[in-house]
Design an enzyme around this catalytic site. Sequence first.
Site, PDB file in Angstrom:
ATOM      1  N   HIS A  59      -6.201  -1.409  -8.345  1.00  0.00           N
ATOM      2  CA  HIS A  59      -6.610  -2.274  -7.223  1.00  0.00           C
ATOM      3  C   HIS A  59      -8.103  -2.481  -7.237  1.00  0.00           C
ATOM      4  CE1 HIS A  59      -8.643  -2.387  -3.316  1.00  0.00           C
ATOM      5  NE2 HIS A  59      -7.699  -3.218  -2.932  1.00  0.00           N
ATOM      6  N   ASP A  89       0.838  -1.196   0.000  1.00  0.00           N
ATOM      7  CA  ASP A  89       0.000   0.000   0.000  1.00  0.00           C
ATOM      8  C   ASP A  89       0.876   1.250   0.000  1.00  0.00           C
ATOM      9  OD1 ASP A  89      -2.446   1.324  -0.009  1.00  0.00           O
ATOM     10  OD2 ASP A  89      -2.716   1.192   2.157  1.00  0.00           O
ATOM     11  N   HIS A 129      -4.273   2.746  -7.130  1.00  0.00           N
ATOM     12  CA  HIS A 129      -5.428   2.351  -6.318  1.00  0.00           C
ATOM     13  C   HIS A 129      -6.655   2.068  -7.186  1.00  0.00           C
ATOM     14  CE1 HIS A 129      -3.195   3.374  -2.679  1.00  0.00           C
ATOM     15  NE2 HIS A 129      -4.148   2.763  -2.008  1.00  0.00           N
ATOM     16  N   HIS A 137      -5.302  -5.827   0.528  1.00  0.00           N
ATOM     17  CA  HIS A 137      -5.364  -4.548  -0.173  1.00  0.00           C
ATOM     18  C   HIS A 137      -4.006  -4.168  -0.761  1.00  0.00           C
ATOM     19  CE1 HIS A 137      -6.460  -0.287  -0.797  1.00  0.00           C
ATOM     20  NE2 HIS A 137      -5.315   0.012  -0.206  1.00  0.00           N
TER      21      HIS A 137
END
Length: 364
Positions: free
Chosen positions: A257, A171, A254, A271
Amino acid sequence: MSRIMIAPGKYIQGYGELKRLKDHIGAMGNRFLVLLSRGGLGRLESTLKAGFRGNESALVFEIFNGECSKTEIDRIRAVCRDKKCDAVIGVGGGKILDTAKAVAYYEKTPVIIVPTIASTDAPCSALSVIYTDEGVFSEYLVLPKNPDAVLMDTEVIVNAPARLLVSGMGDALATYFEARACIAADKTNMPGGHATKAALALAELCYDTLLEDGLKALLAVETGSCTKAVENIVEANTFLSGLGFESGGLGAAHAVHNGFTVLEECHGLYHGEKVAFGTLVQLVLENAPEDELEEVMGFCASVGLPVTLEEMGVKEADRVRIMDVARAACAPGETIHNMPFAVSPEDVCSAILAADALGRHFLA
């Protein structure tokens, strides 16, 4: 043009800091509602009480029901009022922390965030993700301020599975590259302003720290040890990345993702594992220099973050399925539109397949 940077009121990190809890937050209230899981209560009740030694009655323990939903938030709010608590402490993982933030917001009390893992950069943020009682995403609750305090006890964190720390590194890996892209595009950050030089500097420090200490921290945590490298990575995962993403901005990593959530085989990934591969995809979209790509892939491979679709669990990487991912990544409102150039689903699909090819070549 407004430049805005936001941050928690206080950030505390260190080995055994939970035992000094009252020293850090005693001025924020007289009676604290402590929200945690049943397992968390069993593991940490005595430590939390030790942190308030001589005034244990200031702590009111409440077991989290498992979902950050409006129903659960309302239930905890009622407990907070009934027990006459004037501050909220969330202890645990993401949904507990988001619930604590929401309860404190509605009850107009201070909130203290105590993560038991360092797997994402969310603890410092002014945001709660709200779900239905069944666990389906409902909405984002954007909060007017960040937590009053965030406390990271590395004695607790080193006892969590090492994969969670690595997920946090994944992350955090995106932080610098996404902030860099948002600044190049002159896009606004999470609080609605433009990034400060401090935000970009913290994002870059986050990346440098990962490269310097990531592997050393992983090897230490696998033995249950807390070293300086572990302390540095916990700070990078939580504080540097938290401030960097919120005050720097989010980009393609992101969004990619989010796109991968449409594939069932990716549901078992954390994540940060998906964000790490999304970072490679963003670098391909940018046509980043080869040495930068190799540096990122080398870091990922060293700590066990995925650099190929196979490592993501995607065995059948046909263009039709990857286009589904790409379309989701390019949905209206997605952060991929913060990139300093227009991005189409076709661009993203090609970048995903190219990132996979680069990853396979690198591993070979």
